[in-house]
Write an enzyme that holds these catalytic residues in place. Structure first.
Site, PDB file in Angstrom:
ATOM      1  N   LYS A  11       0.851  -1.209   0.000  1.00 45.18           N
ATOM      2  CA  LYS A  11       0.000   0.000   0.000  1.00 45.18           C
ATOM      3  C   LYS A  11       0.874   1.243   0.000  1.00 45.18           C
ATOM      4  O   LYS A  11       2.027   1.221   0.459  1.00 45.18           O
ATOM      5  CB  LYS A  11      -0.961   0.031   1.202  1.00 45.18           C
ATOM      6  CG  LYS A  11      -0.316   0.300   2.568  1.00 45.18           C
ATOM      7  CD  LYS A  11      -0.239   1.774   2.932  1.00 45.18           C
ATOM      8  CE  LYS A  11       0.656   2.041   4.086  1.00 45.18           C
ATOM      9  NZ  LYS A  11       1.630   2.707   4.465  1.00 45.18           N
ATOM     10  N   ASP A 140      -2.611  -1.058  10.256  1.00 44.63           N
ATOM     11  CA  ASP A 140      -2.741  -1.065   8.788  1.00 44.63           C
ATOM     12  C   ASP A 140      -3.381  -2.353   8.256  1.00 44.63           C
ATOM     13  O   ASP A 140      -3.675  -2.450   7.061  1.00 44.63           O
ATOM     14  CB  ASP A 140      -1.357  -0.912   8.121  1.00 44.63           C
ATOM     15  CG  ASP A 140      -0.873   0.534   8.145  1.00 44.63           C
ATOM     16  OD1 ASP A 140      -1.672   1.430   8.473  1.00 44.63           O
ATOM     17  OD2 ASP A 140       0.314   0.764   7.834  1.00 44.63           O
TER      18      ASP A 140
HETATM   19  P1  ATP Z   1       3.761   0.461   7.648  1.00 45.59           P
HETATM   20  O1  ATP Z   1       3.713   1.176   6.324  1.00 45.59           O
HETATM   21  O2  ATP Z   1       2.517  -0.355   7.955  1.00 45.59           O
HETATM   22  O3  ATP Z   1       4.229   1.285   8.813  1.00 45.59           O
HETATM   23  P2  ATP Z   1       6.271  -0.693   6.889  1.00 45.59           P
HETATM   24  O4  ATP Z   1       6.196  -0.977   5.426  1.00 45.59           O
HETATM   25  O5  ATP Z   1       6.991   0.553   7.266  1.00 45.59           O
HETATM   26  O6  ATP Z   1       4.838  -0.714   7.509  1.00 45.59           O
HETATM   27  P3  ATP Z   1       6.897  -3.462   7.414  1.00 45.59           P
HETATM   28  O7  ATP Z   1       7.548  -3.874   6.131  1.00 45.59           O
HETATM   29  O8  ATP Z   1       5.541  -3.986   7.679  1.00 45.59           O
HETATM   30  O9  ATP Z   1       6.963  -1.891   7.624  1.00 45.59           O
HETATM   31  O10 ATP Z   1       7.921  -3.924   8.576  1.00 45.59           O
HETATM   32  C1  ATP Z   1       7.865  -3.357   9.876  1.00 45.59           C
HETATM   33  C2  ATP Z   1       8.547  -4.315  10.856  1.00 45.59           C
HETATM   34  O11 ATP Z   1       7.776  -5.499  10.971  1.00 45.59           O
HETATM   35  C3  ATP Z   1       9.930  -4.741  10.424  1.00 45.59           C
HETATM   36  O12 ATP Z   1      10.830  -4.385  11.443  1.00 45.59           O
HETATM   37  C4  ATP Z   1       9.887  -6.262  10.275  1.00 45.59           C
HETATM   38  O13 ATP Z   1      10.985  -6.916  10.853  1.00 45.59           O
HETATM   39  C5  ATP Z   1       8.597  -6.663  11.013  1.00 45.59           C
HETATM   40  N1  ATP Z   1       7.871  -7.757  10.299  1.00 45.59           N
HETATM   41  C6  ATP Z   1       7.238  -8.763  10.871  1.00 45.59           C
HETATM   42  N2  ATP Z   1       6.642  -9.535   9.971  1.00 45.59           N
HETATM   43  C7  ATP Z   1       6.884  -9.022   8.769  1.00 45.59           C
HETATM   44  C8  ATP Z   1       6.527  -9.388   7.445  1.00 45.59           C
HETATM   45  N3  ATP Z   1       5.797 -10.478   7.176  1.00 45.59           N
HETATM   46  N4  ATP Z   1       6.943  -8.592   6.436  1.00 45.59           N
HETATM   47  C9  ATP Z   1       7.660  -7.472   6.702  1.00 45.59           C
HETATM   48  N5  ATP Z   1       8.053  -7.096   7.939  1.00 45.59           N
HETATM   49  C10 ATP Z   1       7.664  -7.850   8.970  1.00 45.59           C
END
Ligand code: ATP
Length: 288
Positions: A11, A140
């Site tokens: 997203k 989210d």
């Molecule tokens: P958002 O935009 O919802 O804030 P994001 O894209 O910044 O999310 P994610 O990629 O979801 O962040 O990762 C955030 C944290 O979640 C990371 O530190 C990661 O280690 C942990 N994590 C746990 N499970 C997963 C997964 N399946 N995929 C990605 N990260 C994960």
């Protein structure tokens, strides 16, 4: 059916305002979210082994394959809530979405597990039932249950679906570092003064035109906080501006920056000519 496959789209935040802070410390947001054509893939099956109740294999990126993974947490939630899922789950996560990048990678994976388990075990859960379960896993996750275009409020978990937008080609540039959402929100003390239009004004425009008019003040209130800690994010913004896009903006808490173009060909050209080798660059589209 003994195995199901789900695609989990990333997203982006087309718009994000921080409108205050709740008593539990969470920030209150108004954000317009959009699914894009960058996918993780999940294979989910009932576990036939007597041993581990959840078996998770992660391919494509370095991530824990245990209870620290949101996929594991989603599987565990479904096993605890529904007797039919008790024997356990075997899951393969094929990871393509950059991690901690502002693209809700973990949340979309968790949402895909909820959808997959609902199908696999014929649980008959509705969209709102799945969204409620998703809210237990992260703010989210409810958006990621159905994706498309939506307004999210609260900490991000209160979803109002919007009319699907006309496709808008875009380029994503993800520099070679991650940003923790928690770290950025720690910098935000409460309400952030709005620079452009409000989310509700933009929602009205979306519903009228079903396309985006980029003159209307779309912005991400977290951008200045992330840029202060990670100036490279603003350097990427400036460089993307030089390609004459319709609009450039950071997504989520960063560090990924997106540039929107009116033609797919332009987005492909920018991807090809981007010279910073350590950056990940994608030419993508909106998905419904
Ligand atoms: P958002 O935009 O919802 O804030 P994001 O894209 O910044 O999310 P994610 O990629 O979801 O962040 O990762 C955030 C944290 O979640 C990371 O530190 C990661 O280690 C942990 N994590 C746990 N499970 C997963 C997964 N399946 N995929 C990605 N990260 C994960």
């Amino acid at each position: 059916m003994n195995r199901v496959e789900e695609r989990a789209p990333a997203k982006i935040n087309l718009h994000l305002d921080v409108i205050g802070r709740r008593s539990d410390g969470y920030h209150r947001l108004e954000t317009i979210m959009q699914s894009i054509s960058l996918y993780d893939r999940l294979l989910v099956a009932a576990n036939k082994n007597r041993g581990d109740r959840i078996k998770l294999e992660v391919r494509g990126k370095e991530l824990p394959a245990d209870r620290d993974n949101l996929v594991w947490q989603a599987a565990s939630l479904m096993m605890n809530k529904f007797a039919a899922v008790k024997p356990g789950l075997e899951i393969v996560l094929d990871k393509k979405i950059p991690v901690a990048a502002g693209l809700a990678g973990g949340s979309t994976d968790a949402a895909a597990v909820l959808r997959a388990v609902n199908r696999l075990f014929d649980l008959g859960l509705s969209r709102s039932g799945l969204e409620k379960l998703g809210a237990e896993l992260g703010a989210d996750v409810p958006f990621c249950i159905s994706g498309g275009t939506a307004l999210a409020r609260g900490a991000g978990e209160k979803i109002t679906p919007l009319s699907p937008l006309l496709n808008q080609p875009l380029v994503l540039v993800k520099p070679p570092f991650s940003v923790s959402t928690r770290q950025i929100f720690a910098e935000v003390s409460g309400r952030v003064d709005r620079e452009g239009a409000s989310a509700s004004e933009l929602v009205e425009l979306i519903e009228e035109k079903v396309s985006i008019s980029w003159q209307e003040g779309w912005h991400n209130a977290l951008e200045s906080f992330t840029c202060r800690l990670y100036p490279r994010v603003c350097e990427i913004k400036e460089k993307l501006e030089s390609f004459d896009p319709l609009h450039v903006q950071m997504t989520g808490s960063g560090p990924t920056v997106m540039a929107f173009f009116d033609e797919k060909r332009r987005a492909e050209e920018v991807k090809k000519t981007w010279s910073e080798e350590d950056d990940e660059v994608y030419a993508l589209e909106f998905v419904k």
